[in-house]
Design a protein around this motif. Structure first.
Motif, short mmCIF file in Angstrom:
data_model
loop_
_atom_site.label_atom_id
_atom_site.label_comp_id
_atom_site.label_asym_id
_atom_site.label_seq_id
_atom_site.Cartn_x
_atom_site.Cartn_y
_atom_site.Cartn_z
N ARG A 11 0.84 -1.21 0.00
CA ARG A 11 0.00 0.00 0.00
C ARG A 11 0.88 1.26 0.00
O ARG A 11 0.59 2.23 -0.68
N ALA A 14 2.20 1.81 -3.44
CA ALA A 14 1.12 2.33 -4.30
C ALA A 14 0.90 3.82 -4.03
O ALA A 14 0.71 4.60 -4.97
N THR A 15 0.92 4.22 -2.78
CA THR A 15 0.71 5.63 -2.42
C THR A 15 1.82 6.51 -3.00
O THR A 15 1.55 7.60 -3.51
N PHE A 17 3.73 5.72 -5.64
CA PHE A 17 3.71 5.62 -7.10
C PHE A 17 2.51 6.32 -7.75
O PHE A 17 2.62 6.86 -8.86
N GLN A 18 1.38 6.33 -7.09
CA GLN A 18 0.12 6.80 -7.68
C GLN A 18 0.22 8.18 -8.36
O GLN A 18 -0.27 8.33 -9.49
N ALA A 21 1.95 7.63 -11.72
CA ALA A 21 1.41 6.57 -12.59
C ALA A 21 0.99 7.07 -13.97
O ALA A 21 1.27 6.40 -14.97
N ARG A 29 5.25 -5.06 -10.80
CA ARG A 29 5.34 -5.41 -9.38
C ARG A 29 6.11 -6.72 -9.32
O ARG A 29 5.73 -7.71 -9.94
N PRO A 75 -0.47 1.09 -15.18
CA PRO A 75 -0.18 1.60 -13.84
C PRO A 75 -1.38 1.56 -12.89
O PRO A 75 -1.23 1.21 -11.73
N ARG A 76 -2.59 1.88 -13.39
CA ARG A 76 -3.77 1.84 -12.52
C ARG A 76 -4.05 0.42 -12.02
O ARG A 76 -4.47 0.23 -10.89
N VAL A 79 -1.52 -0.32 -9.28
CA VAL A 79 -1.90 0.38 -8.04
C VAL A 79 -3.03 -0.40 -7.36
O VAL A 79 -3.01 -0.59 -6.14
N TYR A 80 -4.01 -0.88 -8.13
CA TYR A 80 -5.08 -1.70 -7.54
C TYR A 80 -4.50 -2.98 -6.94
O TYR A 80 -4.83 -3.36 -5.82
N SER A 83 -3.18 -2.60 -3.63
CA SER A 83 -4.12 -2.11 -2.62
C SER A 83 -4.88 -3.23 -1.92
O SER A 83 -5.93 -2.99 -1.33
#
Length: 173
Positions: A11, A14-15, A17-18, A21, A29, A75-76, A79-80, A83
């Protein structure tokens, strides 16, 4: 506790990188102890051109579940993927508590909830996980060791799993 720590770390990645992205066509990953000994056979342009959102791999010892070792995608989607902790407690009500079944549940939940998400699996992931017990092994022996099986040869991992399951289910755990 090891899984929760792992997913909290995901997480955090992801925070970080977001915000960046949108600048990228692809994101990856991968475990830091994953060693590839051959090419990954997948046409990455399918992701860039929008045909696939995420490409991951099946667990070598059980092709019914996805591996949490590697994924490449939009990228999205990555990120998911990272999460999982956001839904972990919901998944644990009906999913066995192990990395493979949890990431499978997480990705299938997204796949079922939107037609915009598409997922493919690699036919083969030519890699091994470098673990401490392999320090004196030859490259050939490391490659022959399945990444899922190899974790059970490390006393620390085995003890942590035994302690967790014994605490939950007593001697039968």
């Amino acid at each position: 506790s090891r899984l929760v720590s792992q997913y909290m770390s995901w997480r955090k990645v992801a925070t970080i990188f977001q915000p960046y992205a949108p600048r990228y066509d692809l994101a990856v990953r991968s475990r830091s102890d994953l060693f590839f000994f051959d090419d990954i056979r997948y046409d990455l342009s399918q992701i860039v051109q929008g045909g696939t959102s995420l490409v991951t791999c099946q667990w070598p010892e059980n092709r019914q579940v996805l591996s949490d070792m590697f994924a490449v995608g939009k990228p999205r989607a990555i990120v998911y993927y990272l999460s999982l902790i956001d839904s972990l407690w919901t998944y644990l009500t009906g999913t066995p508590c192990n990395p493979e079944t949890l990431i499978t549940q997480h990705l299938l939940t997204l796949l079922q909830s939107t037609s915009q998400f598409t997922m493919a699996t690699l036919p083969d992931l030519p890699c091994f996980v470098f673990r401490p017990h392999m320090a004196d092994w030859s490259s050939e022996r490391r490659i022959a060791e399945g990444p899922g099986i190899s974790k059970w040869r490390d006393p620390e991992i085995l003890a942590a799993h035994q302690q967790y399951h014994a605490a939950r289910q007593g001697e039968t755990g």
